[in-house]
Scaffold this motif. Sequence first.
Motif, PDB file in Angstrom:
ATOM      1  N   LYS A 290       0.802  -1.207   0.137  1.00  0.00           N
ATOM      2  CA  LYS A 290       0.085  -0.058  -0.069  1.00  0.00           C
ATOM      3  C   LYS A 290       1.056   1.430   0.028  1.00  0.00           C
ATOM      4  CE  LYS A 290      -3.857  -2.177   2.579  1.00  0.00           C
ATOM      5  NZ  LYS A 290      -3.424  -3.444   2.710  1.00  0.00           N
ATOM      6  N   VAL A 291       2.052   1.090   0.721  1.00  0.00           N
ATOM      7  CA  VAL A 291       2.801   2.384   0.734  1.00  0.00           C
ATOM      8  C   VAL A 291       3.484   2.733  -0.564  1.00  0.00           C
ATOM      9  CG1 VAL A 291       5.071   3.252   1.534  1.00  0.00           C
ATOM     10  CG2 VAL A 291       3.297   2.099   3.174  1.00  0.00           C
ATOM     11  N   GLY A 292       3.879   1.382  -1.397  1.00  0.00           N
ATOM     12  CA  GLY A 292       4.426   1.420  -2.465  1.00  0.00           C
ATOM     13  C   GLY A 292       3.504   1.913  -3.626  1.00  0.00           C
ATOM     14  N   LYS A 293       2.102   1.792  -3.508  1.00  0.00           N
ATOM     15  CA  LYS A 293       1.111   2.311  -4.359  1.00  0.00           C
ATOM     16  C   LYS A 293       0.938   3.638  -4.232  1.00  0.00           C
ATOM     17  CE  LYS A 293      -3.786   1.789  -5.503  1.00  0.00           C
ATOM     18  NZ  LYS A 293      -5.052   1.123  -5.324  1.00  0.00           N
ATOM     19  N   LEU A 294       1.072   4.252  -2.879  1.00  0.00           N
ATOM     20  CA  LEU A 294       0.865   5.550  -2.586  1.00  0.00           C
ATOM     21  C   LEU A 294       1.981   6.394  -3.177  1.00  0.00           C
ATOM     22  CD1 LEU A 294      -0.631   5.777   1.152  1.00  0.00           C
ATOM     23  CD2 LEU A 294      -1.545   6.769  -0.968  1.00  0.00           C
ATOM     24  N   ALA A 295       3.263   5.845  -2.937  1.00  0.00           N
ATOM     25  CA  ALA A 295       4.298   6.613  -3.450  1.00  0.00           C
ATOM     26  C   ALA A 295       4.285   6.755  -5.022  1.00  0.00           C
ATOM     27  CB  ALA A 295       5.517   5.779  -3.008  1.00  0.00           C
ATOM     28  N   MET A 296       4.006   5.824  -5.811  1.00  0.00           N
ATOM     29  CA  MET A 296       3.914   5.693  -6.971  1.00  0.00           C
ATOM     30  C   MET A 296       2.912   6.657  -7.561  1.00  0.00           C
ATOM     31  SD  MET A 296       3.169   2.669  -9.889  1.00  0.00           S
ATOM     32  CE  MET A 296       4.434   1.495  -8.905  1.00  0.00           C
TER      33      MET A 296
END
Length: 417
Positions: A290-296
Amino acid sequence: MPRAKRSLAEADLDVQLSTSRKSSKNKAEATRDSRETTITNASSGRNKDDISNEINHSNLGPSSVLTRPTLSTERPLLNTATEPRFILICRPYWDVEAENRDKESEAHDEQHTCGTDCVCKAPANDFPQWTWAVSEEGLHTYELLKKQAFNRDQDAQGLYIYNDFTAYGINEVVDNWLKDFNKTISRRTVSPYAVWAQLEGISMFLQLDYIDIWFHGDDCRGVAETIALVGKALLTSLQVLKDHRLLNSYQPENGGLRNISIVLAMFVEFARSWTDMSGDHYGETKWVSKVGKLAMENSIDIKGPYKFHERNQQILEPEPEKDSTSDGQPKKKKKKIHFSNGTWGLVSFVDADSDDDDIKDNGDYSVRGWKESFKTYAKHHTKGGRKTIGGTSYDITKISKSEKKRFELDGVPSFSF
């Protein structure tokens, strides 16, 4: 002999930060009880040498007070607060060590000490491309956590109380941080920079050798629940940053959070270090994707540590659908390992679907959602008749001298379970 602890940097960040605080005289009556602390910018009009001299002599000055309207769910808030004052740190020893292991080379002391070209303590604006930066308040939070851990380390104190005493002590330190974070995020006016300082401090602490000791304790499920809540704290914080239009990549010309990429990277490294050792039995690291998705979505490149993307690509991949695997096939029941809560860490095996025993997450990363999760966690993690988590139950400095003699290592320790 006590084992050497792995600090964030070999120089051990000997910046002594001022912790003085002051109240705003002009604060409105409605927000008098919601005082927020943030970090002052370096004053304009001073040259670079003056600023560096202040940092080296610990003259960081008192923090200023930030007031902000209550968060609105209707539209993002404009961020008008003073930005944190960032300083640089040397590349951490644990990151250098990872490179040395990869290259099968031996670490030498001179590789981990500051030389004539050392950037440690320099103002962050002097080296805009340098990866390792931290705000003054974030560094202060980190140092407090490290001191708490040292006070609970039976090896460092020359004692032997029982096998997992230090592991439980580190869990108490993380619980203390969760309690502090809850106070910061629950104030009537939430300061995004105070929240960020909390994230900086814990992200750096979670890289130390103390965490390996914690992971090797006998309460696998309990540690997993704590890891899950740490991830919830991160996701809630990112929502606060988004509300204040701070969830974006750092650009020197546009300002922003100088170290957002590296702080997120350290959280990912922490989660992967757990899965490398124990796997993910209860869905405790689902927050990473989820953190990776938000960062992207917000053009943030999570990076910094040695070969970060190569080592963390898998854990950052999107979570597959609940009833299927990553390749779209139906999930099969698999054998999972459950550790007992007893002192000896006995292992039992059960057949169960991978979601049957997962840690519950309501998917709400607002402040309200955080409060609900924290309340549930605290209810199940309080010990010894306490009303809240954390405390000083494992702080060896609180033990009397006569009691310490029972556990001293200079002879055969006298202890009981």
